[in-house]
Design a protein around this motif. Sequence first.
Motif, PDB file in Angstrom:
ATOM      1  N   SER A 193     -21.370 -24.724   2.832  1.00  0.00           N
ATOM      2  CA  SER A 193     -22.092 -25.976   3.033  1.00  0.00           C
ATOM      3  C   SER A 193     -21.341 -27.169   2.449  1.00  0.00           C
ATOM      4  CB  SER A 193     -23.486 -25.897   2.408  1.00  0.00           C
ATOM      5  OG  SER A 193     -23.401 -25.708   1.011  1.00  0.00           O
ATOM      6  N   ASN A 199     -16.866 -36.215   3.624  1.00  0.00           N
ATOM      7  CA  ASN A 199     -18.154 -36.464   2.990  1.00  0.00           C
ATOM      8  C   ASN A 199     -18.252 -35.753   1.645  1.00  0.00           C
ATOM      9  OD1 ASN A 199     -19.051 -37.996   5.176  1.00  0.00           O
ATOM     10  ND2 ASN A 199     -19.730 -36.164   6.264  1.00  0.00           N
ATOM     11  N   VAL A 202     -22.268 -31.008   0.186  1.00  0.00           N
ATOM     12  CA  VAL A 202     -23.675 -30.918   0.566  1.00  0.00           C
ATOM     13  C   VAL A 202     -24.271 -29.656  -0.055  1.00  0.00           C
ATOM     14  CG1 VAL A 202     -25.296 -30.677   2.481  1.00  0.00           C
ATOM     15  CG2 VAL A 202     -23.281 -32.138   2.733  1.00  0.00           C
ATOM     16  N   THR A 206     -29.812 -28.398   1.283  1.00  0.00           N
ATOM     17  CA  THR A 206     -29.811 -29.533   2.214  1.00  0.00           C
ATOM     18  C   THR A 206     -29.283 -29.100   3.571  1.00  0.00           C
ATOM     19  OG1 THR A 206     -29.479 -31.085   0.387  1.00  0.00           O
ATOM     20  CG2 THR A 206     -28.964 -31.882   2.598  1.00  0.00           C
ATOM     21  N   PHE A 207     -28.231 -28.293   3.558  1.00  0.00           N
ATOM     22  CA  PHE A 207     -27.654 -27.839   4.819  1.00  0.00           C
ATOM     23  C   PHE A 207     -28.616 -26.914   5.559  1.00  0.00           C
ATOM     24  CE2 PHE A 207     -24.540 -25.201   7.291  1.00  0.00           C
ATOM     25  CZ  PHE A 207     -24.159 -26.221   8.157  1.00  0.00           C
ATOM     26  N   LEU A 232     -28.194 -35.396   6.991  1.00  0.00           N
ATOM     27  CA  LEU A 232     -27.905 -34.760   5.707  1.00  0.00           C
ATOM     28  C   LEU A 232     -28.224 -35.698   4.547  1.00  0.00           C
ATOM     29  CD1 LEU A 232     -24.562 -32.951   6.493  1.00  0.00           C
ATOM     30  CD2 LEU A 232     -26.803 -31.921   6.209  1.00  0.00           C
ATOM     31  N   GLU A 233     -28.380 -36.985   4.836  1.00  0.00           N
ATOM     32  CA  GLU A 233     -28.694 -37.942   3.783  1.00  0.00           C
ATOM     33  C   GLU A 233     -30.197 -38.079   3.546  1.00  0.00           C
ATOM     34  OE1 GLU A 233     -26.527 -38.768   6.313  1.00  0.00           O
ATOM     35  OE2 GLU A 233     -24.810 -38.244   5.048  1.00  0.00           O
TER      36      GLU A 233
END
Length: 234
Positions: A193, A199, A202, A206-207, A232-233
């Motif tokens: 992830s 970026n 993560v 969250t993933f 993802l945010e």
Amino acid sequence: MPSDLSLEPTPAERRRLKVRGAIIDAAERVFASEGETGLSIRRLAEEIDYSPSAIYKYFGSKEALIDELKEAFFERLLARVDRISCADAPFAQRGRACVSTYIETAMERPHHYAAAFSGPLVTDHDTQTPPQKWEDFEKTYKGRAFNILVEMVREGQSLNVFDPALDPFLSAKSVWAASHGLAQLITHMPNVSALSPSNPPVPASTFIAFHADLVFRGLQRPALARQTHLTLED
């Protein structure tokens, strides 16, 4: 004195369940370190300091033990997704949670998850064994957990959330396959992830939530799918 209608297990039943659980836990440990070929009744007896004959009282053969080990994972999964499906929560929340729970259950005990899908690799699809009968599959914990996915799709269609043109069984299989794929990746590549060219890393949770949302939106009616989006945010 417990009656025949008592829900509480008797002392003998509690002991049986405790010993059965200890054997399954030991089988998971041996499977994790030595694979299916290293798993035997005698090896388990060494692991938990039981006699082979004592283990045979619970499992008649190595094959029966492996089958039980596989079912035990899906028994745990079924208990979780059943609670989610029956919860008093919005459908969208329950639907996404069913997908996430499959992956999270695999992550908690990855070796047990691997054991649940152990078996010979089929390389010649023309000579593979006949498919399992649906009636037999439905009686297993795996089949019952799968049926919860089928009912989730049907519920979504009845609520006019999911595309009514989708076949519920094929859709449930697709959801299962997608979740199994991510579970395999995470259990074999724990940092998958976080892999990204630019970026920030993560978190796995969250993933998984992103994956569950993507799967859920893939089942929605086209108009609804365009209205909902999880990044993802979020």
